[in-house]
Design an enzyme around this catalytic site. Structure first.
Site, short mmCIF file in Angstrom:
data_model
loop_
_atom_site.label_atom_id
_atom_site.label_comp_id
_atom_site.label_asym_id
_atom_site.label_seq_id
_atom_site.Cartn_x
_atom_site.Cartn_y
_atom_site.Cartn_z
N HIS A 193 0.88 -1.18 0.00
CA HIS A 193 0.00 0.00 0.00
C HIS A 193 0.91 1.22 0.00
CE1 HIS A 193 -3.09 2.88 1.00
NE2 HIS A 193 -2.49 3.18 2.13
N PRO A 271 -9.18 0.19 -1.72
CA PRO A 271 -9.39 1.64 -1.61
C PRO A 271 -10.16 2.03 -0.35
CG PRO A 271 -11.02 0.69 -3.07
CD PRO A 271 -10.16 -0.45 -2.61
N ARG A 309 -9.56 17.32 8.82
CA ARG A 309 -8.52 17.25 7.79
C ARG A 309 -7.83 18.60 7.52
NH1 ARG A 309 -9.55 15.96 2.95
NH2 ARG A 309 -7.63 14.83 2.57
N CYS A 341 -12.78 26.75 20.83
CA CYS A 341 -11.89 27.69 21.50
C CYS A 341 -10.44 27.31 21.18
CB CYS A 341 -12.13 27.67 22.99
SG CYS A 341 -13.80 28.15 23.36
N GLU A 342 -10.08 27.58 19.93
CA GLU A 342 -8.79 27.12 19.41
C GLU A 342 -8.60 27.89 18.11
OE1 GLU A 342 -5.73 24.41 19.98
OE2 GLU A 342 -7.62 23.69 20.83
C1 LIG Z 1 -5.67 3.53 4.79
C2 LIG Z 1 -5.35 2.31 4.05
C3 LIG Z 1 -5.91 2.08 2.79
C4 LIG Z 1 -6.79 3.08 2.09
O1 LIG Z 1 -6.11 4.23 1.74
P1 LIG Z 1 -6.84 5.32 0.82
O2 LIG Z 1 -5.78 6.31 0.57
O3 LIG Z 1 -7.98 5.87 1.59
O4 LIG Z 1 -7.28 4.60 -0.41
C5 LIG Z 1 -5.64 0.89 2.16
N1 LIG Z 1 -4.85 -0.04 2.74
C6 LIG Z 1 -4.29 0.15 3.95
C7 LIG Z 1 -3.45 -0.91 4.53
C8 LIG Z 1 -4.51 1.32 4.64
O5 LIG Z 1 -3.95 1.50 5.83
#
Ligand SMILES: *Cc1c(COP(=O)(O)O)cnc(C)c1O
Length: 421
Positions: A193, A271, A309, A341-342
């Protein structure tokens, strides 16, 4: 798939329903999710043998249930995510496995659940192999490999290379096979990943690293996973990845491995963001409009307790306005912030915390602000900071709006606390 993206700053409807009516009915702040968008994104990935949703992006069990009905399987990274997957009807013994535990560590609760429910494990650290093998010898396992390089601008989102904590270092595979042997574990699945996003050249490098890692493991490998990281556009200048091209590269790697090993290799994708980001909208009400020197602030009833985010990564969310009254057509540059409050409680900020302005329609107290592309890593990161009640989540499906999580109350907030004698 279209690559042109546009984010109008006026929005009267979501999934055919009036934004102001949704705000009145469910209160603000409130997350709404348009199921039809998730369904479309699932369909976009049908070339892959398995679509494994990384549920940490948005883990409401109603969303998980609907995904399961559409043939998606899930990833779990904690005991809580395993429980969510089970509650949503996923079973580990389906093909592909309804649940896989993917992490760099086991805590005791996760290890207990994995053993109890026979949930396949994707090991992101060599120690996990020993810890699993000691209590559940003889199982099939997956290895998450760190190929020695990563991708991405932010250290907080990079998922490969020596600075990343994720995965098993590519030079440690032999050691992992020795550990697996010791416990009778078989490596049947390989995973990376890295998040190449739209960078096809980089992806080719990842595919090459996967092929090499699979060759080290050998013929026991039956599944490879391309991981997640498929991007979605948050700004007009951003694009989708070309899924066919993306699949094509991975498919070539799969085919080469099939030729080498002489058996079928399944290709999964994993995903998170891609499936859910665009489905989500955070509805908030403007509670104050303030002129402060050269800046105009729209202050909302939603803050970084609802959507973190921007303060975490300087992330950009498209913003639109749903007016309660007549639309003037006038625009102004404004700063959009929340009630906490930040001083960092600003939705229009860049990485490093620099406040920026956004050109939005002229609006007044009572108008609804919609923070868009807010399905992924948004409610999932909501907190009770400032003792705010976490807001409700509403699913828009077939022209109906259904509450899938109610607004928290004071008893939810304090229910776990006690005042000792
Ligand atoms: C977070 C994560 C994903 C998904 O990541 P996205 O960027 O949201 O597609 C896939 N695999 C693993 C192991 C993750 O930790």
């Amino acid at each position: 798939m279209s690559t042109a993206t546009s984010f109008p700053t006026l929005r009267s409807q979501i999934a055919g329903m009036a934004v102001t009516e949704l705000a009145d009915r469910f209160g603000t702040p409130c997350y709404v999710y348009d199921w039809s968008i998730i369904a479309r994104r699932i369909a976009d990935l049908q070339l892959f043998d398995g679509v494994r949703y990384a549920q940490k992006a948005l883990s409401n069990i109603a969303i998980l249930d609907r995904m399961r009905r559409h043939g998606v399987v899930v990833d779990a990274v904690s005991a809580g995510e395993i429980e969510r997957a089970l509650a949503a009807g996923f079973r580990p013994d389906t093909h592909p496995a309804g649940i896989v535990y993917t992490a760099d560590v086991f805590d005791q609760a996760a290890l207990d659940l994995v053993v109890q429910h026979n949930i396949p494990v994707n090991c992101g650290s060599p120690d996990m192999i020993d810890q699993l093998g000691a209590v559940a010898p003889g199982r099939n396992i997956a290895l998450r490999i760190n190929p020695g390089f990563g991708h991405g601008h932010s250290q907080k989102t990079n998922t490969g290379g020596p600075q990343s904590k994720h995965g098993i270092w590519h030079e440690a595979i032999d050691d992992c096979l020795v550990r697996a042997d010791r416990h009778g574990l078989t490596v049947t699945s390989m995973h990376m990943h890295i998040g190449s996003g739209t960078d096809i050249e980089h992806l080719a490098q990842v595919c090459g690293a996967m092929e090499k890692a699979c060759e080290t493991v050998g013929r026991t490998v039956q599944t490879i996973s391309a991981g997640g990281g498929l991007p979605v556009p948050y700004r007009e200048d951003q694009a989708y990845v070309d899924i066919e091209e993306y699949f094509g590269l991975w498919n070539t790697t799969r085919n080469r491995l099939q030729d080498k090993f002489g058996h079928a290799i399944e290709l999964e994708i994993e995903p998170g963001r891609f499936l859910v980001a665009e489905s989500g909208y955070l509805l908030a009400e403007i509670r104050a409009v303030k002129e402060m020197g050269e800046n105009t602030f729209y202050l909302l009833d939603a803050g970084f307790n609802d959507l973190a985010r921007p303060i975490l990564y300087g992330a950009y969310h498209p913003i639109s306005i749903a007016h309660r009254g007549p639309v003037s057509g006038l625009q102004r540059d404004v700063v959009v912030g929340g009630p906490l409050c930040e001083s960092g409680d600003i939705f229009t900020q860049e990485e490093g915390g620099f406040v920026s302005r956004r050109t939005l329609p002229v609006a007044t107290v009572g108008d609804i602000v919609v923070l868009e592309v807010a399905g992924a890593y948004c409610f999932a990161m909501a907190s009770n900071y400032n003792s705010k009640y976490r807001c409700p989540e509403v699913l828009l499906e077939n022209g109906e709006a259904k509450v899938i999580r109610r607004r928290e109350t004071a008893s939810d907030l304090m229910g776990l606390e006690t005042i000792p004698e």
